[in-house]
Scaffold this motif. Structure first.
Motif, PDB file in Angstrom:
ATOM      1  N   ILE A   1      -9.169   7.192  -5.375  1.00 54.35           N
ATOM      2  CA  ILE A   1     -10.410   7.022  -6.115  1.00 54.35           C
ATOM      3  C   ILE A   1     -10.194   5.993  -7.216  1.00 54.35           C
ATOM      4  N   CYS A   2     -11.264   5.295  -7.544  1.00 53.01           N
ATOM      5  CA  CYS A   2     -11.221   4.297  -8.617  1.00 53.01           C
ATOM      6  C   CYS A   2     -12.611   4.257  -9.234  1.00 53.01           C
ATOM      7  N   GLU A   3     -12.721   4.737 -10.480  1.00 53.12           N
ATOM      8  CA  GLU A   3     -14.025   4.886 -11.118  1.00 53.12           C
ATOM      9  C   GLU A   3     -14.213   3.873 -12.244  1.00 53.12           C
ATOM     10  N   CYS A   4     -15.264   3.080 -12.122  1.00 49.92           N
ATOM     11  CA  CYS A   4     -15.679   2.152 -13.175  1.00 49.92           C
ATOM     12  C   CYS A   4     -14.510   1.323 -13.686  1.00 49.92           C
TER      13      CYS A   4
ATOM     14  N   VAL B   1      -1.814   1.914   0.466  1.00 53.67           N
ATOM     15  CA  VAL B   1      -1.287   3.227   0.109  1.00 53.67           C
ATOM     16  C   VAL B   1      -1.977   4.372   0.846  1.00 53.67           C
ATOM     17  N   LEU B   2      -3.098   4.092   1.525  1.00 52.00           N
ATOM     18  CA  LEU B   2      -3.812   5.138   2.246  1.00 52.00           C
ATOM     19  C   LEU B   2      -3.118   5.466   3.576  1.00 52.00           C
ATOM     20  N   LYS B   3      -3.112   6.753   3.909  1.00 47.97           N
ATOM     21  CA  LYS B   3      -2.652   7.170   5.224  1.00 47.97           C
ATOM     22  C   LYS B   3      -3.655   6.707   6.286  1.00 47.97           C
ATOM     23  N   PRO B   4      -3.248   6.622   7.544  1.00 45.81           N
ATOM     24  CA  PRO B   4      -4.219   6.334   8.612  1.00 45.81           C
ATOM     25  C   PRO B   4      -5.374   7.344   8.559  1.00 45.81           C
ATOM     26  N   GLY B   5      -6.594   6.846   8.541  1.00 41.15           N
ATOM     27  CA  GLY B   5      -7.761   7.702   8.439  1.00 41.15           C
ATOM     28  C   GLY B   5      -8.103   8.143   7.035  1.00 41.15           C
ATOM     29  N   GLY B   6      -7.293   7.742   6.043  1.00 44.64           N
ATOM     30  CA  GLY B   6      -7.563   8.095   4.657  1.00 44.64           C
ATOM     31  C   GLY B   6      -8.782   7.368   4.123  1.00 44.64           C
ATOM     32  N   GLN B   7      -9.297   7.863   2.977  1.00 48.76           N
ATOM     33  CA  GLN B   7     -10.538   7.314   2.442  1.00 48.76           C
ATOM     34  C   GLN B   7     -10.387   6.824   1.003  1.00 48.76           C
ATOM     35  N   LEU B   8     -11.155   5.808   0.701  1.00 54.41           N
ATOM     36  CA  LEU B   8     -11.303   5.298  -0.661  1.00 54.41           C
ATOM     37  C   LEU B   8     -12.666   5.701  -1.203  1.00 54.41           C
ATOM     38  N   GLY B   9     -12.696   6.202  -2.423  1.00 54.49           N
ATOM     39  CA  GLY B   9     -13.942   6.471  -3.126  1.00 54.49           C
ATOM     40  C   GLY B   9     -14.008   5.612  -4.369  1.00 54.49           C
TER      41      GLY B   9
ATOM     42  N   VAL C   1     -22.960   2.165  -8.587  1.00 53.12           N
ATOM     43  CA  VAL C   1     -22.914   2.450  -7.164  1.00 53.12           C
ATOM     44  C   VAL C   1     -21.656   3.240  -6.816  1.00 53.12           C
ATOM     45  N   VAL C   2     -21.753   4.074  -5.798  1.00 50.13           N
ATOM     46  CA  VAL C   2     -20.622   4.752  -5.188  1.00 50.13           C
ATOM     47  C   VAL C   2     -20.432   4.156  -3.798  1.00 50.13           C
ATOM     48  N   ILE C   3     -19.188   3.791  -3.494  1.00 43.62           N
ATOM     49  CA  ILE C   3     -18.864   3.216  -2.186  1.00 43.62           C
ATOM     50  C   ILE C   3     -17.709   4.016  -1.576  1.00 43.62           C
TER      51      ILE C   3
END
Length: 273
Positions: A129-132, A150-158, A265-267
């Motif tokens: 996650i990375c906020e503002c 740094v994300l695992k396969p299938g991992g998500q960024l918020g 915005v949230v992505i």
């Protein structure tokens, strides 16, 4: 690029990072922004965690974690393990103290580091996650590549951040640089392009302009409160803090938001499986 120009560019980037870190650690920032230094506060942080479907046992990286409020909230709400990476050493110290006070060090830790050179192993996190903060990074392309790395396969960024349409109004540039270091806010399409170019796949774009509007209204209220306390000689403001200028710029910021020059915005984006 010649050596002298490259060195100057790197110096400027370092100065930007240091400026933002110091701004968020300042007493003035706490006065105006409270404990949660981004639009929507903990409410939007927990919404982001729900969108990411965070769960116990997952490893989450909070990039530009500040004084740790979001990392603590996510761990307490979802039971996930959170590592906060923050550029400012003082913020890392304060965040670590907050984790100790909350008796949650078994789930949350903090470490000093640069978003453009994350000090963690490749493919080691279920979510980032990375906020503002993405808008403050001098090299956004490199930061996006680090998210992907740094994300695992299938991992998500918020990601949540300020967006901008058109030029920053001249009478707001000082406010943006001083309060939130967000003069380089960009259109949402630019953010998704950085992520796509880094190899991530955007899956959701969600507008939260109302959170930005609410934050500016809260800042205006706190400025009025500070003015009253100052008149009653109950507080002392930093010598560098110009209260009248801050009030004027906050009004201009609210006008710009109402004109949709700025938004929030949230992505979400996903790593390839």
């Amino acid at each position: 690029m010649n050596t002298e120009h490259k060195a100057q560019t790197e110096l400027d980037a370092t100065e930007v990072k240091a400026c933002c870190a110091l701004a968020y650690q300042s007493d003035a920032a706490r006065l105006l922004l409270g404990d949660s230094f981004h639009p929507g506060g903990i409410r939007l942080t927990e919404h982001l965690g729900s969108l990411l479907q965070l769960a116990p046992g997952q490893r989450v990286l909070d990039v530009a974690s500040g004084q740790g409020r979001s990392a603590l909230a996510l761990a307490q709400r979802f039971g996930c393990h959170v590592l906060g990476i923050e550029y400012g050493a003082e913020a890392v110290r304060q965040a670590t103290e907050a984790a100790i006070e909350a008796n949650i060090t078994h789930l949350v830790t903090f470490q000093q580091g640069d978003a453009e050179q994350l000090p963690v192993a490749t493919g080691s996190f279920d979510a980032v996650i990375c906020e503002c903060a993405f808008c403050t990074f001098p090299d956004k392309a490199t930061a996006a590549t680090e998210f992907q790395r740094v994300l695992k396969p299938g991992g998500q960024l918020g990601l949540s951040d300020l967006t901008r349409t058109g030029e920053v109004p001249a009478d707001l540039q000082g406010l943006l640089a001083w309060i939130a270091c967000i003069a380089d806010a960009q259109p949402v399409q630019a953010y998704t392009r950085y992520l796509t170019d880094a190899g991530l796949h955007p899956t959701l774009v969600e507008a939260h302009d109302e959170a930005l509007q609410e934050m500016v209204q809260q800042i205006q209220g706190k400025l009025l409160g500070a003015e009253l306390l100052l008149r009653l000689q109950k507080i002392e403001l930093p010598a560098s803090f110009n209260l009248e200028q801050a009030k004027k710029l906050a009004r201009a910021a609210r006008t710009a938001i109402q004109a949709q020059t700025f938004g929030y915005v949230v992505i979400l984006a996903r790593q390839s499986a």
